[in-house]
Design a protein around this motif. Structure first.
Motif, mmCIF file in Angstrom:
data_model
loop_
_atom_site.group_PDB
_atom_site.id
_atom_site.type_symbol
_atom_site.label_atom_id
_atom_site.label_comp_id
_atom_site.label_asym_id
_atom_site.label_seq_id
_atom_site.Cartn_x
_atom_site.Cartn_y
_atom_site.Cartn_z
ATOM 1 N N CYS A 60 -82.321 -64.478 6.057
ATOM 2 C CA CYS A 60 -81.776 -63.269 5.428
ATOM 3 C C CYS A 60 -81.279 -63.512 4.013
ATOM 4 O O CYS A 60 -81.028 -62.566 3.273
ATOM 5 C CB CYS A 60 -80.644 -62.714 6.284
ATOM 6 S SG CYS A 60 -81.231 -61.880 7.783
ATOM 7 N N ILE A 65 -85.697 -60.294 1.368
ATOM 8 C CA ILE A 65 -84.873 -59.492 2.257
ATOM 9 C C ILE A 65 -84.123 -58.431 1.472
ATOM 10 O O ILE A 65 -83.967 -57.287 1.912
ATOM 11 C CB ILE A 65 -83.888 -60.395 3.034
ATOM 12 C CG1 ILE A 65 -84.667 -61.386 3.910
ATOM 13 C CG2 ILE A 65 -82.952 -59.554 3.889
ATOM 14 C CD1 ILE A 65 -85.564 -60.737 4.935
ATOM 15 N N ALA A 68 -86.456 -55.669 0.782
ATOM 16 C CA ALA A 68 -86.752 -54.940 2.018
ATOM 17 C C ALA A 68 -85.649 -53.936 2.330
ATOM 18 O O ALA A 68 -85.917 -52.787 2.708
ATOM 19 C CB ALA A 68 -86.923 -55.921 3.173
ATOM 20 N N ARG A 69 -84.401 -54.355 2.157
ATOM 21 C CA ARG A 69 -83.284 -53.443 2.403
ATOM 22 C C ARG A 69 -83.286 -52.301 1.386
ATOM 23 O O ARG A 69 -83.050 -51.137 1.733
ATOM 24 C CB ARG A 69 -81.961 -54.206 2.302
ATOM 25 C CG ARG A 69 -81.724 -55.233 3.395
ATOM 26 C CD ARG A 69 -80.257 -55.659 3.414
ATOM 27 N NE ARG A 69 -80.026 -56.777 4.312
ATOM 28 C CZ ARG A 69 -79.842 -58.030 3.931
ATOM 29 N NH1 ARG A 69 -79.873 -58.339 2.644
ATOM 30 N NH2 ARG A 69 -79.638 -58.991 4.812
ATOM 31 N N ALA A 72 -86.139 -49.688 2.186
ATOM 32 C CA ALA A 72 -86.170 -48.982 3.469
ATOM 33 C C ALA A 72 -85.962 -47.475 3.359
ATOM 34 O O ALA A 72 -86.759 -46.695 3.917
ATOM 35 C CB ALA A 72 -85.172 -49.606 4.434
ATOM 36 N N THR A 76 -88.821 -44.690 4.246
ATOM 37 C CA THR A 76 -88.599 -43.668 5.281
ATOM 38 C C THR A 76 -88.969 -42.288 4.768
ATOM 39 O O THR A 76 -89.619 -41.499 5.471
ATOM 40 C CB THR A 76 -87.128 -43.692 5.737
ATOM 41 O OG1 THR A 76 -86.829 -44.982 6.290
ATOM 42 C CG2 THR A 76 -86.874 -42.636 6.802
ATOM 43 N N SER A 87 -95.599 -49.955 4.891
ATOM 44 C CA SER A 87 -95.140 -51.343 4.956
ATOM 45 C C SER A 87 -94.926 -51.901 3.553
ATOM 46 O O SER A 87 -95.489 -51.409 2.576
ATOM 47 C CB SER A 87 -96.156 -52.221 5.704
ATOM 48 O OG SER A 87 -97.377 -52.295 4.993
ATOM 49 N N CYS A 98 -95.578 -59.403 5.752
ATOM 50 C CA CYS A 98 -94.877 -58.129 5.891
ATOM 51 C C CYS A 98 -93.376 -58.380 5.968
ATOM 52 O O CYS A 98 -92.907 -59.137 6.825
ATOM 53 C CB CYS A 98 -95.365 -57.397 7.144
ATOM 54 S SG CYS A 98 -94.546 -55.820 7.440
ATOM 55 N N ILE A 99 -92.601 -57.752 5.066
ATOM 56 C CA ILE A 99 -91.150 -57.943 5.066
ATOM 57 C C ILE A 99 -90.386 -56.683 5.441
ATOM 58 O O ILE A 99 -89.191 -56.740 5.705
ATOM 59 C CB ILE A 99 -90.645 -58.455 3.695
ATOM 60 C CG1 ILE A 99 -90.926 -57.430 2.595
ATOM 61 C CG2 ILE A 99 -91.269 -59.802 3.354
ATOM 62 C CD1 ILE A 99 -90.236 -57.750 1.276
ATOM 63 N N GLN A 100 -91.059 -55.541 5.470
ATOM 64 C CA GLN A 100 -90.411 -54.305 5.899
ATOM 65 C C GLN A 100 -91.478 -53.372 6.442
ATOM 66 O O GLN A 100 -92.626 -53.367 5.958
ATOM 67 C CB GLN A 100 -89.658 -53.647 4.742
ATOM 68 C CG GLN A 100 -88.868 -52.398 5.102
ATOM 69 C CD GLN A 100 -87.791 -52.655 6.139
ATOM 70 O OE1 GLN A 100 -88.096 -52.730 7.350
ATOM 71 N NE2 GLN A 100 -86.547 -52.808 5.688
ATOM 72 N N ILE A 102 -91.816 -49.315 8.251
ATOM 73 C CA ILE A 102 -91.286 -48.055 8.776
ATOM 74 C C ILE A 102 -92.444 -47.342 9.469
ATOM 75 O O ILE A 102 -93.435 -46.992 8.833
ATOM 76 C CB ILE A 102 -90.701 -47.160 7.663
ATOM 77 C CG1 ILE A 102 -89.660 -47.925 6.836
ATOM 78 C CG2 ILE A 102 -90.103 -45.895 8.275
ATOM 79 C CD1 ILE A 102 -88.426 -48.335 7.583
ATOM 80 N N ILE A 114 -93.132 -57.067 11.340
ATOM 81 C CA ILE A 114 -92.461 -57.757 10.253
ATOM 82 C C ILE A 114 -92.621 -59.263 10.474
ATOM 83 O O ILE A 114 -92.417 -59.771 11.570
ATOM 84 C CB ILE A 114 -90.972 -57.365 10.198
ATOM 85 C CG1 ILE A 114 -90.833 -55.898 9.785
ATOM 86 C CG2 ILE A 114 -90.210 -58.260 9.224
ATOM 87 C CD1 ILE A 114 -89.411 -55.383 9.799
#
Length: 249
Positions: A60, A65, A68-69, A72, A76, A87, A98-100, A102, A114
């Motif tokens: 993390c 990461i 990715a956050r 998101a 969405t 993705s 792949c790190i994220q 939906i 992921i």
């Protein structure tokens, strides 16, 4: 050893780990003791060893990461608009990771998980990221003969470079059936704070859904989402970045 255990997506016994790594059981036992003590693996009763929380904690801390956050909520929104899964992937050598992800509320699921890897030359996110490199960089990264995954996969460097030229001119990549014969996708690169491409944002859908009309509607939404992610992630403002990158290659 961690990679072997993680690849199992469950657990491995000491004997299984030794066999897969070609190591003696005594050496494996000693290493597992150290990894267990540090929290990188955990003993799962009689079933063997699984990946521990420390490995997740360290993972993390990696730069992807954070992206990715950041991505998101915008991913969405994009899923709601296009009703297909979205993705985010990074380039690691000749593969994407792949790190994220939906998912869309659909019965048909076309994405990997992921952490899954895919050959960069066979997926839309990989093509989008490769398109930001010059031909010499691509040639250094990928062999002259590329692995054939399906009948639609690009298998020569010449064909790949020609396709990357089309991606640069178009401003987004298209992949139809090159990784999974019944899946298609479109993708754009996403820049990081240093202005360099850090990831690829992709929409994946059943191949029959990815018509020219669908692409004309989805591509602007995809580009808009990528720009929002870049802004939130601290990338420098650069209107029309994709097109200008391609124009200079």
């Amino acid at each position: 050893m961690l990679e072997a255990i993680a690849a199992e997506r469950g657990s491995l016994t000491l004997t299984e780990i030794a066999a897969r790594l070609g190591m003696s059981k005594s050496s494996v036992h000693d290493l597992l003791g150290t990894l267990s003590e540090r929290g990188y693996v955990k003993k799962l009763g009689d079933s063997g060893y699984g990946v521990g929380m420390k490995a997740w904690e360290v993972g993390c801390l990696s730069a992807p990461i954070g992206m990715a956050r950041t991505a998101a909520p915008h991913m969405t929104q994009l899923v709601r608009a296009v009703t297909h899964g979205v993705s985010l992937a990074v380039l690691d050598g000749a593969e994407t990771v792949c790190i994220q992800l939906i998912e869309a509320a659909r019965a048909v699921r076309v994405h990997n998980n992921i952490g899954d890897r895919s050959p960069a030359h066979a997926v839309s996110a990989g093509l989008a990221m490769l398109s930001t490199m010059d031909d010499e960089e691509v040639a250094r990264l990928l062999p002259g003969r590329l692995p054939r995954i399906t009948s639609e996969t690009l298998t020569t460097r010449e064909d790949l470079l020609a396709e990357l030229g089309r991606v640069r001119r178009r401003g987004y990549s298209i992949s139809r059936g090159a990784w999974r014969i019944d899946v298609a996708g479109i993708a754009v690169p996403v820049r990081g704070p240093d202005g360099r491409v850090a990831a690829g944002l992709a929409i994946a859908a059943p191949r029959d859904d990815v018509t020219d009309d669908w692409i004309r509607g989805a591509a602007p939404l995809l580009k808009s989402a990528a720009r929002k992610i870049e802004t939130d992630f601290g990338a420098p403002s650069l209107d029309g970045a994709i097109g200008r990158q391609g124009a200079t290659r």
